[in-house]
Design an enzyme around this catalytic site. Structure first.
Site, PDB file in Angstrom:
ATOM      1  N   HIS A   9      18.633 -43.045 -23.180  1.00 40.77           N
ATOM      2  CA  HIS A   9      18.203 -41.643 -23.232  1.00 40.77           C
ATOM      3  C   HIS A   9      19.387 -40.690 -23.167  1.00 40.77           C
ATOM      4  O   HIS A   9      20.528 -41.092 -22.935  1.00 40.77           O
ATOM      5  CB  HIS A   9      17.193 -41.345 -22.116  1.00 40.77           C
ATOM      6  CG  HIS A   9      17.720 -41.501 -20.714  1.00 40.77           C
ATOM      7  ND1 HIS A   9      18.511 -40.555 -20.100  1.00 40.77           N
ATOM      8  CD2 HIS A   9      17.558 -42.499 -19.804  1.00 40.77           C
ATOM      9  CE1 HIS A   9      18.802 -40.949 -18.880  1.00 40.77           C
ATOM     10  NE2 HIS A   9      18.249 -42.133 -18.674  1.00 40.77           N
TER      11      HIS A   9
ATOM     12  N   CYS B   2      19.131 -47.178 -16.369  1.00 40.49           N
ATOM     13  CA  CYS B   2      19.028 -46.708 -17.751  1.00 40.49           C
ATOM     14  C   CYS B   2      20.417 -46.516 -18.348  1.00 40.49           C
ATOM     15  O   CYS B   2      21.418 -46.507 -17.643  1.00 40.49           O
ATOM     16  CB  CYS B   2      18.264 -45.387 -17.806  1.00 40.49           C
ATOM     17  SG  CYS B   2      16.497 -45.552 -17.461  1.00 40.49           S
TER      18      CYS B   2
END
Length: 199
Positions: free
Chosen positions: A154, A170
């Site tokens: 992301h 992440c």
């Protein structure tokens, strides 16, 4: 006189330990620098040269279109074929939150909403339970969801964290880079996460 000097030395050492302990406690109470909901990304942050998007030579047997994440290098490679790849600088999971494996992109979202998982809320109770997508959202401009895990590739509202290990697992890119990658890869893209480069 010796006893007096010894006593002074002990007092100095004790105050140093107390100061050190209070600093440690203060650090424990501070928010995780990797997640600052509401902070608007400073797009003027200049990445170090090794973390800027660039075309590189990259030997692999993986098919063009495959994503290879190498956490130790803080790089994500999009395989182009003919020994070439696009290399992006990334932020990765901090110690204890790094992982490896094989996943696929199962979903893509522009300016994604963010619902921190319960485990993250337990570690960082100051986080919102839900945050609508937008410039202050820690997921940034785009998100690509990895399998059925809670992990994503992301964007970020903290471009200064690219090249560091601060996330909860992440992989984050600056917003311009994640938007570029997002346009290049479809749902179903194979994603290989490695701790170290392939020999």
């Amino acid at each position: 006189m010796k006893k007096f000097r010894h006593l002074i030395w002990m007092l100095v050492a004790s105050s140093g330990l107390i100061l050190s302990a209070s600093q440690s406690q203060a650090q424990l109470r501070q928010p995780d620098v990797g997640d600052q909901p509401g902070l608007i990304a400073d797009d003027s942050v200049e990445l170090e040269p090794q973390f800027r998007k660039t075309a590189v030579f990259y030997r692999t047997n993986e098919a063009p279109g495959t994503i290879i994440v190498v956490t130790a290098e803080r790089h994500l490679y999009l395989i182009q074929g003919n020994g070439r790849a696009l290399r992006y600088g990334i932020g990765v999971g901090r110690e204890g939150f790094q992982w490896q494996g094989l996943q696929n992109i199962t979903r893509k979202a522009e300016w994604p909403d963010w619902t921190p998982p319960p485990e993250m809320i337990a570690r960082q109770p100051y986080l919102p339970r839900f945050m609508a997508g937008g410039p202050g959202n820690p997921l940034g401009a785009r998100a690509m969801y990895l399998g059925t895990t809670v992990y994503r590739i992301h964007g970020t509202n903290r471009p200064d964290t690219i090249g560091t290990a601060v996330s909860s697992g992440c992989f984050r890119l600056v917003n311009a880079d994640v938007a570029d990658l997002y346009e290049r890869v479809p749902v179903g893209t194979k994603v290989i996460i490695r701790q170290k480069p392939e020999l």
